[in-house]
Design an enzyme around this catalytic site. Structure first.
Site: not given
Length: 475
Positions: A330, A419
């Site tokens: 991310c 994630h």
């Protein structure tokens, strides 16, 4: 009993875990139960079934209940961006920023919102288990409180107060907390819990008797320390156990960024016998490492500047020269690109040069991407992979290497927005094989988490007074 609130004498005493355990205990006994936390402060979030984000602990608690998490389970979420500023998320969506100087005044306006979400859950479930935040006995934060006794009083629900004996001072912290509360709040506390006890339980008998006499409250139970494998919501507790590099294993160093987020991404790797994973925040701790991970970040530009100031960029360059690998998750991936453009001012207005090791440019968008992913990987093998995305950045991923988004031409630097990337057992095994570690394609990490929740539920059922559990179980 329609609802019960678990409050604690301090942060980290086990409120989140005990609520999760009670959720699991009730759910196994056929009670329709849901978790609730009126106000949470954490950079570790999860995406809900209704397309919002909530604190990671509430997602875990919903998992313990065998239900899908919704935004109503954590209607107010504060995600710290700096020492005095937090992103404000209300019912799963970003509504602005909250400055510390205005914290007490501005949070009070959300009391009706959290009460509405609480009532909605009460209408849908037999029992709602509520988690407090921090401590209810902070004199500077009591006015306008919506997270602890302010909520409990408004919702008119009973409270159990938890103290952590493993930290020391549990008797003083429990009685001291009660002494600071108002008379009506003291009455609202119907029981005390002592958490994380180690040793011979009979040695505590005199202390428990003293505590009940001194406080006038029953001790609901003494909960022993347990070797649980549950996601951590707060980074400081995880960083207290950094681990050590181990010869013969895949050594992974995760750089502990100041605004690091979603640290539970790495739990499945840390649990693998062939992997040694540690968190580091100094360059002299970085080696030896086969793989260095840049985790998610709540403020990418600020954490990138910190990397540069601390000398990590030079250390990473040296790591790559000697054939090491780097993975960005991310925000960590965004740092590895050429540039981060933030004209919308979502984090820091303007553009920031990235490290340039991935051929990507990130453009921050006004709307945050919140997406759950359940798909089949394209690389390294067509196996199940799942997780979620929470980010402002927009770029053009390479679909051929999904669930990764980008990789360098030499194959040393990789990035992904996902994630929970390593939660899938088959994907984790396939990826580790590429890293030179052979493991069986075991269960998803969710199975390990559920095993810990069941262990916790068993322990609570054994160690909490049956007459106090009975109303929750509808007996």
């Amino acid at each position: 009993m329609k609802a019960l609130m678990i409050q604690g004498t301090a942060s980290g005493v086990g409120k989140s875990v005990l609520v999760a355990g009670l959720c699991r205990l009730l759910a196994r006994n056929g009670v329709r139960v849901a978790p609730f936390k009126p106000q949470n402060m954490s950079n570790n979030a999860a995406v809900t079934v209704d397309g919002g984000e909530i604190g990671r602990a509430q997602a875990l608690q919903a998992f313990a209940c065998s239900i899908e998490p919704t935004v109503h389970m954590n209607p107010v979420l504060l995600k710290p961006e700096a020492d005095c500023t937090s992103q404000l998320v209300v019912r799963g969506k970003v509504v602005g920023k909250l400055e510390s100087a205005r914290f007490r005044e501005e949070r009070e306006q959300w009391l009706n919102t959290v009460l509405e979400s609480f009532e909605l859950l009460c209408d849908q479930y037999d029992v709602v288990l509520v988690e407090g935040a921090g401590s209810p006995a902070e004199p500077n934060l009591r006015d306008g409180d919506i997270a602890n006794m302010g909520f409990a009083e408004a919702a008119d629900i009973p409270v159990w107060l938890v103290g952590d004996i493993d930290c020391g001072g549990v008797f003083a912290s429990l009685t001291g907390t009660l002494n600071i509360l108002s008379e009506s709040e003291q009455t609202r506390v119907t029981a005390l819990l002592i958490n994380r006890f180690r040793g011979y339980l009979a040695l505590l008998d005199d202390g428990v008797t003293w505590l009940e006499e001194k406080s006038g409250k029953p001790v609901a139970g003494v909960i022993p320390w347990l070797p649980l494998e549950l996601p951590e919501e707060d980074a400081p507790y995880r960083l207290g156990n950094r681990g050590e590099a181990t010869p013969g294993k895949l050594n992974i160093a995760v750089i502990a960024l100041p605004r690091m987020s979603n640290i539970d991404d790495f739990d499945p790797l840390a649990a693998e016998p062939g992997v040694s994973l540690r968190f580091v925040n100094r360059t002299d701790e970085l080696q030896p490492a086969d793989l260095i991970i840049l985790p998610g970040s709540k403020h990418v530009a600020a954490d990138l500047a910190w990397l540069q100031e601390q000398g990590f960029v030079q250390a990473l360059q040296k790591h790559l020269r000697y054939g090491g690998k780097v993975l960005g998750i991310c925000g960590g991936m965004q740092m590895l690109g050429r540039e981060i453009i933030d004209e919308a001012g979502m984090e820091s207005a303007g553009s920031v040069a990235g490290l340039g090791w991935l051929n990507m440019t990130t453009t921050m968008q006004p709307e945050k991407t919140l997406k759950r992913v359940d798909a089949v990987a394209r690389w390294p093998q067509p196996v199940p992979v799942h997780g979620y995305e929470i980010h402002y950045g927009d770029d053009h991923p390479d679909a051929a290497i999904f669930p990764f988004s980008h990789r360098s031409d030499d194959g040393q630097v990789w990035g992904s927005y996902l994630h929970g990337l390593f939660d899938s057992g088959p994907f984790r095994a396939a990826w580790l094989a590429e890293m030179g570690v052979t493991v069986e394609a075991g269960d998803d990490h969710a199975a390990r988490v559920m095993a810990s929740l069941d262990m916790l539920a068993d322990t609570l059922e054994t160690n909490i007074a049956p007459e106090l559990l009975a109303p929750l179980l509808g007996r």
